[in-house]
Scaffold this motif. Sequence first.
Motif, PDB file in Angstrom:
ATOM      1  N   UNK A   2      37.896  48.381  45.392  1.00  6.80           N
ATOM      2  CA  UNK A   2      38.018  49.042  44.096  1.00  6.80           C
ATOM      3  C   UNK A   2      39.241  48.483  43.394  1.00  6.80           C
ATOM      4  N   UNK A   3      39.047  48.214  42.105  1.00  6.10           N
ATOM      5  CA  UNK A   3      40.060  47.428  41.421  1.00  6.10           C
ATOM      6  C   UNK A   3      40.190  47.872  39.978  1.00  6.10           C
ATOM      7  N   UNK A   4      41.370  48.315  39.575  1.00  6.65           N
ATOM      8  CA  UNK A   4      41.637  48.600  38.174  1.00  6.65           C
ATOM      9  C   UNK A   4      42.558  47.543  37.591  1.00  6.65           C
ATOM     10  N   UNK A   5      42.599  46.388  38.204  1.00  6.99           N
ATOM     11  CA  UNK A   5      43.526  45.335  37.821  1.00  6.99           C
ATOM     12  C   UNK A   5      43.036  44.600  36.589  1.00  6.99           C
ATOM     13  N   UNK A   6      43.961  44.070  35.788  1.00  2.00           N
ATOM     14  CA  UNK A   6      43.557  43.193  34.689  1.00  2.00           C
ATOM     15  C   UNK A   6      42.976  41.898  35.242  1.00  2.00           C
ATOM     16  N   UNK A   7      42.140  41.268  34.450  1.00  2.29           N
ATOM     17  CA  UNK A   7      41.519  40.012  34.843  1.00  2.29           C
ATOM     18  C   UNK A   7      42.102  38.853  34.051  1.00  2.29           C
ATOM     19  N   UNK A   8      41.857  37.646  34.537  1.00  4.58           N
ATOM     20  CA  UNK A   8      42.330  36.469  33.819  1.00  4.58           C
ATOM     21  C   UNK A   8      41.772  36.451  32.397  1.00  4.58           C
ATOM     22  N   UNK A   9      40.535  36.913  32.236  1.00  4.07           N
ATOM     23  CA  UNK A   9      39.948  36.969  30.900  1.00  4.07           C
ATOM     24  C   UNK A   9      40.661  37.919  29.962  1.00  4.07           C
ATOM     25  N   UNK A  10      41.508  38.815  30.497  1.00  9.36           N
ATOM     26  CA  UNK A  10      42.239  39.790  29.672  1.00  9.36           C
ATOM     27  C   UNK A  10      43.619  39.298  29.239  1.00  9.36           C
ATOM     28  N   UNK A  11      44.035  38.108  29.645  1.00  9.41           N
ATOM     29  CA  UNK A  11      45.424  37.687  29.456  1.00  9.41           C
ATOM     30  C   UNK A  11      45.864  37.747  27.998  1.00  9.41           C
ATOM     31  N   UNK A  12      44.972  37.402  27.069  1.00  5.02           N
ATOM     32  CA  UNK A  12      45.343  37.385  25.654  1.00  5.02           C
ATOM     33  C   UNK A  12      45.640  38.781  25.130  1.00  5.02           C
ATOM     34  N   UNK A  13      45.196  39.834  25.827  1.00  6.15           N
ATOM     35  CA  UNK A  13      45.496  41.202  25.403  1.00  6.15           C
ATOM     36  C   UNK A  13      46.965  41.542  25.613  1.00  6.15           C
ATOM     37  N   UNK A  14      47.618  40.861  26.543  1.00  8.58           N
ATOM     38  CA  UNK A  14      49.000  41.188  26.893  1.00  8.58           C
ATOM     39  C   UNK A  14      50.026  40.309  26.181  1.00  8.58           C
ATOM     40  N   UNK A  15      49.620  39.112  25.796  1.00  8.71           N
ATOM     41  CA  UNK A  15      50.526  38.198  25.098  1.00  8.71           C
ATOM     42  C   UNK A  15      49.719  37.002  24.615  1.00  8.71           C
ATOM     43  N   UNK A  16      50.186  36.326  23.554  1.00  7.83           N
ATOM     44  CA  UNK A  16      49.529  35.064  23.180  1.00  7.83           C
ATOM     45  C   UNK A  16      49.563  34.095  24.355  1.00  7.83           C
ATOM     46  N   UNK A  17      48.504  33.358  24.538  1.00 12.29           N
ATOM     47  CA  UNK A  17      48.409  32.512  25.725  1.00 12.29           C
ATOM     48  C   UNK A  17      49.537  31.498  25.805  1.00 12.29           C
TER      49      UNK A  17
END
Length: 399
Positions: free
Chosen positions: A61-76
């Motif tokens: 079970x995982x509530x972790x962010x995914x690599x596909x979510x990276x742009x949500x946290x900061x510009x790449x």
Amino acid sequence: MAGVNDFIHYVRQVQEPFDLRPLTDVDLLVFSALAYMEFEATSLGEACRAGVGGSRAGAGQDDSPCIGDLARYAPLERYACNDYRPQAMTQLLEAMVASPRFAPVAIRDFTCVETLDPPVQFAGLALGLPGPDPVVVALRGTNGFRAGWEENLCMMYETQAPGCDLAQDFIARAVKANPQVQVVLTGHSKGGSWAEQASLRTGGFDGGVSRVVTFDAPGPFRAGAGDGPEVRAYDAQMAAWLLEPGFDLRHYLLSAQYGAYFQIESVGGAALGGASSESQSWPIIQCVRQGSISHNVGHAKICDGEFVLADPTDPQVRKVAARRVATNRAYRSLTRQEREAIPPFVMGALGKVGFRMGFSDPLWPAVRAVVHDFLHASGSTRRLLCKAVVHGIQGYLGK
């Protein structure tokens, strides 16, 4: 896939998810590069510190962010802005975020420690692959900041470093958090060395680690730190463990850096039956640019999803190997007193001009700073540094 490309092209072209195309060593090179991204400077790093994607996230079970979510946290581009090659690393992130293979990979844990007193640089990334695939732990090598380079210089005379202990703790946490799956370790340069040493010291974390795959790592030995009794004892123990590691160990070298593993020429090399023959048993990956002596993580040639391997007898490979052997010999020729004098002098001088030891930094201000501090140093310090330079040159030339 047709033609020979680097790992950015690999990420763009390989579309199959991990449940259809199992984890490969090329994937692990990509994850080794991902460990260099500055998650700690973004809100994703804050989320990891707060427990989102932390060690409490189990395999099922995982509530972790995914690599596909990276742009949500900061510009790449923010993740790669302080890398040696920010443009290429940003392109890698863009490809991973858009990739059906890499975008679903969960970021389960992340830790970064960088201090100057004492000099410590460590960062680890735990990744959860979709489906039954193992958890991957990727360890960062030396980045462009001062702490990592000063730690490297201190390793000229120390058999241990706090970064390796931090790596061992981080891996143990990932193994404990994921008891139902195997953990695979990877890392480039110093990160690969930490992965190898930590695994050998713990017997593969009591079976929790199934595979260790490293890229252009200095290896688990400390022969570069000189020939003192502590170094010989440490290398002898590492050599004994390396003969029967208890897990699958793959130590890739770039042809541009082939010979870095020759540091096992001391006790470790003798225990393994000779440094030269043992070095050639490790796969050597061809570089994207022929004749390059770059150590960067992305310079591996990849064709049809696999590394293009070099012939260890190739004259160009042997030429680069000879340089590395000579450099290691120069390190070993220095006395411990000379080794201990170099790090504070060099780092103190570079710190005065704000030099981060990154390849993008202008060189001449650093040279001027070192020369200035040398000319204004005490007579005893100047004599000691001159002896170190002379001994290093003699060692390099094999005299």
